[in-house]
Design an enzyme around this catalytic site. Structure first.
Site, mmCIF file in Angstrom:
data_model
loop_
_atom_site.group_PDB
_atom_site.id
_atom_site.type_symbol
_atom_site.label_atom_id
_atom_site.label_comp_id
_atom_site.label_asym_id
_atom_site.label_seq_id
_atom_site.Cartn_x
_atom_site.Cartn_y
_atom_site.Cartn_z
ATOM 1 N N HIS A 283 -3.140 6.210 4.452
ATOM 2 C CA HIS A 283 -1.625 6.451 4.666
ATOM 3 C C HIS A 283 -1.250 7.660 4.180
ATOM 4 O O HIS A 283 -1.395 8.248 3.076
ATOM 5 C CB HIS A 283 -0.928 5.330 4.087
ATOM 6 C CG HIS A 283 -0.939 3.989 4.470
ATOM 7 N ND1 HIS A 283 -1.774 3.668 5.512
ATOM 8 C CD2 HIS A 283 -0.680 2.608 4.013
ATOM 9 C CE1 HIS A 283 -1.714 2.259 5.701
ATOM 10 N NE2 HIS A 283 -1.003 1.479 4.793
ATOM 11 N N CYS B 287 0.795 -1.510 0.029
ATOM 12 C CA CYS B 287 -0.119 0.080 0.099
ATOM 13 C C CYS B 287 0.837 1.247 -0.059
ATOM 14 O O CYS B 287 0.657 2.371 -0.704
ATOM 15 C CB CYS B 287 -0.860 0.041 1.187
ATOM 16 S SG CYS B 287 -0.173 -0.811 2.756
HETATM 17 N N1 LIG Z 1 -5.035 -3.513 4.313
HETATM 18 C C1 LIG Z 1 -4.186 -2.769 3.360
HETATM 19 O O1 LIG Z 1 -4.112 -1.575 3.295
HETATM 20 C C2 LIG Z 1 -3.419 -3.822 2.292
HETATM 21 C C3 LIG Z 1 -2.862 -3.113 1.357
HETATM 22 C C4 LIG Z 1 -2.339 -3.871 0.408
HETATM 23 C C5 LIG Z 1 -2.227 -5.397 0.578
HETATM 24 N N2 LIG Z 1 -2.963 -5.933 1.428
HETATM 25 C C6 LIG Z 1 -2.823 -7.306 1.723
HETATM 26 O O2 LIG Z 1 -4.218 -7.816 1.451
HETATM 27 C C7 LIG Z 1 -4.447 -8.933 2.172
HETATM 28 C C8 LIG Z 1 -5.613 -8.882 3.015
HETATM 29 O O3 LIG Z 1 -5.505 -7.796 3.929
HETATM 30 P P1 LIG Z 1 -6.613 -7.352 4.672
HETATM 31 O O4 LIG Z 1 -6.293 -5.808 5.113
HETATM 32 O O5 LIG Z 1 -7.845 -7.328 4.125
HETATM 33 O O6 LIG Z 1 -6.765 -8.283 6.002
HETATM 34 P P2 LIG Z 1 -8.263 -8.748 7.044
HETATM 35 O O7 LIG Z 1 -8.844 -7.789 7.243
HETATM 36 O O8 LIG Z 1 -7.573 -9.320 8.179
HETATM 37 O O9 LIG Z 1 -8.796 -10.023 5.980
HETATM 38 C C9 LIG Z 1 -8.133 -11.178 5.785
HETATM 39 C C10 LIG Z 1 -9.091 -11.932 4.933
HETATM 40 O O10 LIG Z 1 -8.340 -13.115 4.374
HETATM 41 C C11 LIG Z 1 -9.303 -14.353 4.698
HETATM 42 N N3 LIG Z 1 -8.631 -15.628 5.362
HETATM 43 C C12 LIG Z 1 -7.611 -15.629 6.217
HETATM 44 N N4 LIG Z 1 -7.324 -16.951 6.284
HETATM 45 C C13 LIG Z 1 -7.717 -17.488 5.002
HETATM 46 C C14 LIG Z 1 -7.674 -19.010 4.623
HETATM 47 N N5 LIG Z 1 -6.884 -19.899 5.166
HETATM 48 N N6 LIG Z 1 -8.392 -19.120 3.531
HETATM 49 C C15 LIG Z 1 -9.189 -18.185 3.104
HETATM 50 N N7 LIG Z 1 -9.358 -17.186 3.520
HETATM 51 C C16 LIG Z 1 -8.582 -16.714 4.374
HETATM 52 C C17 LIG Z 1 -10.040 -13.828 5.993
HETATM 53 O O11 LIG Z 1 -11.230 -14.709 5.950
HETATM 54 P P3 LIG Z 1 -11.997 -15.079 7.422
HETATM 55 O O12 LIG Z 1 -12.852 -13.593 7.550
HETATM 56 O O13 LIG Z 1 -13.069 -16.051 7.121
HETATM 57 O O14 LIG Z 1 -11.028 -15.161 8.508
HETATM 58 C C18 LIG Z 1 -10.621 -12.350 5.514
HETATM 59 O O15 LIG Z 1 -11.481 -12.408 4.536
HETATM 60 C C19 LIG Z 1 -3.071 -9.172 2.945
HETATM 61 O O16 LIG Z 1 -2.290 -10.027 2.054
HETATM 62 C C20 LIG Z 1 -2.407 -7.782 2.989
HETATM 63 O O17 LIG Z 1 -1.100 -7.715 3.146
HETATM 64 C C21 LIG Z 1 -3.570 -5.222 2.508
#
Ligand SMILES: NC(=O)c1ccc[n+]([C@@H]2O[C@H](COP(=O)([O-])OP(=O)(O)OC[C@H]3O[C@@H](n4cnc5c(N)ncnc54)[C@H](OP(=O)(O)O)[C@@H]3O)[C@@H](O)[C@H]2O)c1
Length: 344
Positions: free
Chosen positions: A242, A130
């Site tokens: 950010h 990000c």
């Molecule tokens: N937030 C940011 O600013 C940002 C920016 C760039 C990239 N990212 C990347 O995007 C990804 C997600 O971030 P987020 O902020 O959305 O995280 P989050 O809010 O914690 O959500 C995680 C998601 O992944 C799912 N998940 C976890 N373990 C799983 C599994 N074993 N099988 C299938 N689904 C699973 C969760 O499902 P459940 O609800 O069922 O647990 C939930 O839908 C990460 O890789 C992060 O590094 C985030």
């Protein structure tokens, strides 16, 4: 005819935003499938005015799905993206699992759209970190004009960058402080409410953190390997958006006025730069918006050809979901993907 699109991590911060953006931008979908872990089986998420029942990734068959946008963390991606790609479904991955793989393009459409053609080796395209995404959107047009030599950046990263648990922790701790309950730190290494933490991701041997290293490696991969960059990444008690204080040293002369004009015309950039109270963007202004906001552009006379500026963007949108959907749009625009149903 539209595409069949799966969103892995559909219950998460990025996944939900992904569904919003696919709908908002009218991406040509025939069907959208929401996938998450077993914990979410049966829960529902919104896609426009429709409600989607969440299915489990482990048991889903991707053979008739055209596009999979993954945002479920690095471990899930490492295990699943290659398998999904082999089934002929193109994966756009939000995690860091494949960003540094030479056979996987790392794309910000405003910066290096032509690199997308390399995706067919693995059927995987990586979305940047990000903090890097918003930085390179602003750096690219300036680099084209005056060649960037070195960048020094300090980030002020919101808690939503650490997923929904990060947002919950800021909320819970803030409430605990007000009602004089004990403040517990679980997700972050120190208390985040009314504090700042100069530590994101793991420490590396040289004392930098992995988050700081990602900004260096990703800027080089997408923009120019010759650019020197050093970063200090800091978590701040902001829910969304950010911010970055950026100092740039160029090969050629460039004035603040020239930079402002270039950035005003640059795709994805919005300059808000009045030298008066409130004449700049803050994270709250960026939340829910697509633009990368640039403010406080000024000449830095302590180096040759130096500029300083302030860059702000919604980390869940340009930093993740919006950029992923723009990559999907680029695949469609360039005819690099066709619906499997049509092909059959
Ligand atoms: N937030 C940011 O600013 C940002 C920016 C760039 C990239 N990212 C990347 O995007 C990804 C997600 O971030 P987020 O902020 O959305 O995280 P989050 O809010 O914690 O959500 C995680 C998601 O992944 C799912 N998940 C976890 N373990 C799983 C599994 N074993 N099988 C299938 N689904 C699973 C969760 O499902 P459940 O609800 O069922 O647990 C939930 O839908 C990460 O890789 C992060 O590094 C985030």
């Amino acid at each position: 005819m539209g595409f069949k699109v799966a969103i892995v991590g559909a219950t998460g911060n990025v996944g939900r935003e992904m569904l919003n953006i696919l709908e908002e931008r009218g991406f040509p979908v025939d069907e959208v499938v929401a996938l998450a872990s077993r914990r979410s089986l049966g829960t529902e998420v919104s896609f426009g005015d429709r409600t989607l029942k969440v299915k489990v990734l482990d048991t889903y068959d991707f053979s008739d799905t055209d596009l999979c946008i993954m945002s479920a963390g690095g471990n899930v991606s490492k295990e699943w993206s290659p398998k999904i790609g082999k089934q002929g479904c193109v994966v756009i991955d939000n995690s860091s699992a494949f960003r540094y793989d030479q056979d996987v393009p790392l794309i910000v459409p405003e910066v290096n759209p032509d690199a997308i053609s390399g995706f067919s080796k693995k059927n995987i395209i990586a979305n940047p970190n990000c903090s890097t995404a918003q930085l390179v959107v602003a750096l690219k047009p300036l680099h084209d004009k005056a060649r960037i030599k070195r960048v020094v950046v300090a980030t002020y990263q919101s808690v939503s960058g650490a997923g929904k648990e990060g947002m919950d922790e800021l909320f819970t701790q803030t409430r605990a402080v007000f009602v004089a309950d004990p403040v517990e730190a679980k997700k972050f290494t120190k208390r985040i409410a009314f504090n700042v933490i100069p530590h994101i991701d793991v420490f590396l041997d040289d004392g930098f953190t992995k988050e700081e290293w990602k900004m260096v490696a990703e800027t080089k991969k997408m923009l120019d390997p010759k650019i020197k960059l050093t970063a200090t990444c800091v978590r701040v008690p902001v829910f969304i958006g950010h911010s970055e204080a950026v100092n740039i040293e160029f090969e050629d002369p460039i004035t603040a006025d020239e930079a402002r004009e270039i950035l005003r015309d640059a795709p994805g950039c919005l300059v808000i730069d009045k030298r008066e109270d409130g004449g700049y963007a803050t994270p709250i202004d960026s939340a829910g918006e697509d633009a990368t906001y640039i403010s406080r552009i000024r000449e830095d006379s302590t180096v040759d050809n130096g500029l300083a500026m302030w860059i702000v963007s919604d980390n869940l949108r340009k930093g993740a979901a919006l950029n992923a959907v723009q990559i999907a749009e680029l695949l469609v625009e360039r005819g690099l993907i066709t619906p499997k149903k049509k092909a059959a």
